[in-house]
Design a protein around this motif. Sequence first.
Motif, PDB file in Angstrom:
ATOM      1  N   PRO A  86       9.718   2.513  -4.236  1.00  0.00           N
ATOM      2  CA  PRO A  86       8.341   2.933  -4.001  1.00  0.00           C
ATOM      3  C   PRO A  86       7.891   2.820  -2.543  1.00  0.00           C
ATOM      4  CG  PRO A  86       8.472   1.626  -6.000  1.00  0.00           C
ATOM      5  CD  PRO A  86       9.816   1.553  -5.353  1.00  0.00           C
ATOM      6  N   GLY A  87       8.418   1.848  -1.829  1.00  0.00           N
ATOM      7  CA  GLY A  87       8.030   1.678  -0.438  1.00  0.00           C
ATOM      8  C   GLY A  87       8.729   2.609   0.518  1.00  0.00           C
ATOM      9  N   GLU A 127       0.865   3.637   2.847  1.00  0.00           N
ATOM     10  CA  GLU A 127       0.244   2.867   1.777  1.00  0.00           C
ATOM     11  C   GLU A 127      -1.254   2.841   1.999  1.00  0.00           C
ATOM     12  OE1 GLU A 127       0.483  -1.539  -0.391  1.00  0.00           O
ATOM     13  OE2 GLU A 127       2.045  -0.869   1.013  1.00  0.00           O
ATOM     14  N   MET A 175       8.174  -2.782  -6.920  1.00  0.00           N
ATOM     15  CA  MET A 175       8.649  -2.471  -5.578  1.00  0.00           C
ATOM     16  C   MET A 175      10.163  -2.580  -5.446  1.00  0.00           C
ATOM     17  SD  MET A 175       5.943  -1.523  -4.143  1.00  0.00           S
ATOM     18  CE  MET A 175       6.508  -1.381  -2.449  1.00  0.00           C
ATOM     19  N   SER A 208      -2.379   0.328  -3.112  1.00  0.00           N
ATOM     20  CA  SER A 208      -2.664  -1.052  -3.527  1.00  0.00           C
ATOM     21  C   SER A 208      -3.997  -1.006  -4.269  1.00  0.00           C
ATOM     22  CB  SER A 208      -2.752  -1.963  -2.296  1.00  0.00           C
ATOM     23  OG  SER A 208      -3.126  -3.274  -2.684  1.00  0.00           O
ATOM     24  N   LEU A 219       0.995   4.484  -8.209  1.00  0.00           N
ATOM     25  CA  LEU A 219       1.039   5.866  -7.741  1.00  0.00           C
ATOM     26  C   LEU A 219       0.134   6.689  -8.649  1.00  0.00           C
ATOM     27  CD1 LEU A 219       4.864   6.424  -7.107  1.00  0.00           C
ATOM     28  CD2 LEU A 219       3.088   6.208  -5.357  1.00  0.00           C
ATOM     29  N   ASN A 249       1.952  11.143  -3.622  1.00  0.00           N
ATOM     30  CA  ASN A 249       3.070  10.213  -3.455  1.00  0.00           C
ATOM     31  C   ASN A 249       2.685   8.984  -2.635  1.00  0.00           C
ATOM     32  OD1 ASN A 249       4.943  11.673  -4.942  1.00  0.00           O
ATOM     33  ND2 ASN A 249       5.577  12.898  -3.182  1.00  0.00           N
ATOM     34  N   ARG A 295       0.371  -2.404  -7.480  1.00  0.00           N
ATOM     35  CA  ARG A 295       0.866  -1.295  -6.675  1.00  0.00           C
ATOM     36  C   ARG A 295       1.046  -0.116  -7.625  1.00  0.00           C
ATOM     37  NH1 ARG A 295       3.500  -2.881  -1.919  1.00  0.00           N
ATOM     38  NH2 ARG A 295       2.301  -4.588  -0.988  1.00  0.00           N
ATOM     39  N   LEU A 317       1.682   5.419  -1.851  1.00  0.00           N
ATOM     40  CA  LEU A 317       1.724   4.117  -2.526  1.00  0.00           C
ATOM     41  C   LEU A 317       0.354   3.466  -2.353  1.00  0.00           C
ATOM     42  CD1 LEU A 317       3.443   2.008  -4.040  1.00  0.00           C
ATOM     43  CD2 LEU A 317       4.038   1.053  -1.805  1.00  0.00           C
TER      44      LEU A 317
END
Length: 225
Positions: free
Chosen positions: A141-142, A2, A102, A67, A79, A63, A77, A65
């Motif tokens: 996503p995480g 991230e 998420m 913030s 992409l 890809n 959040r 993620l």
Amino acid sequence: MEATLEATRRDTIGKNEARRTRRGGLVPAVLYGATSDGARSATPIAVNPRALLRILHSESGANTLISLQLAGGGDARVLVKDYQLDPVTHAVLHADFYRVAMDKVIQVTIPVIVKGEPKGVKQQGGVLEFIRREIEIECLPGDIPENVEVNVDELMLHQGVRVRELAINPKWKPVSDPDMMLVHVIMPKAEEAPAAADAAAAAPTAPAEPEVIKKGKKEEAEDEK
């Protein structure tokens, strides 16, 4: 992985405004997706090009993620949905981001990498050939992986690995065709001899013409006698 990316809102849109944004040292972008109240929107924003390139050039690339921290509030959040590069300078010209929830599964495309050396290459003289270098998966996503590894150590000549043969991972599952071939071991292609050389070798040899010997004056006189 991230990352954090700062962004500012743009008041207007259009080519002229985008040029002004670039001249100001930022990249024009658009943030798509549903907001916290469920309304779908497209918000014009601007981001730092160097920070965005660091994300795009990372192991997880598009890809990653992100913030996205919007000046004045409204963090999200996201992409990278799409981006455009200058064909000469490779500078980022524009980017699109989309919000992700998420707790909701999404579909992404991840690269395929090989691990090991096939027995069919070491022992049988074969060649490992890539058929597909990416597959599509679904996950939260995480849980987006940087790549999927394919172990090829045991592959013999004429053997390969299909999507359905990938190691099971509880955090994601492939959605590409299960029968899609990813890598296989094949015989190396024989080098073709030049066509001209083949034609010359195959052509019949013409018989040599008989040598003509001219008679001298003395020999001609004896023949007349």
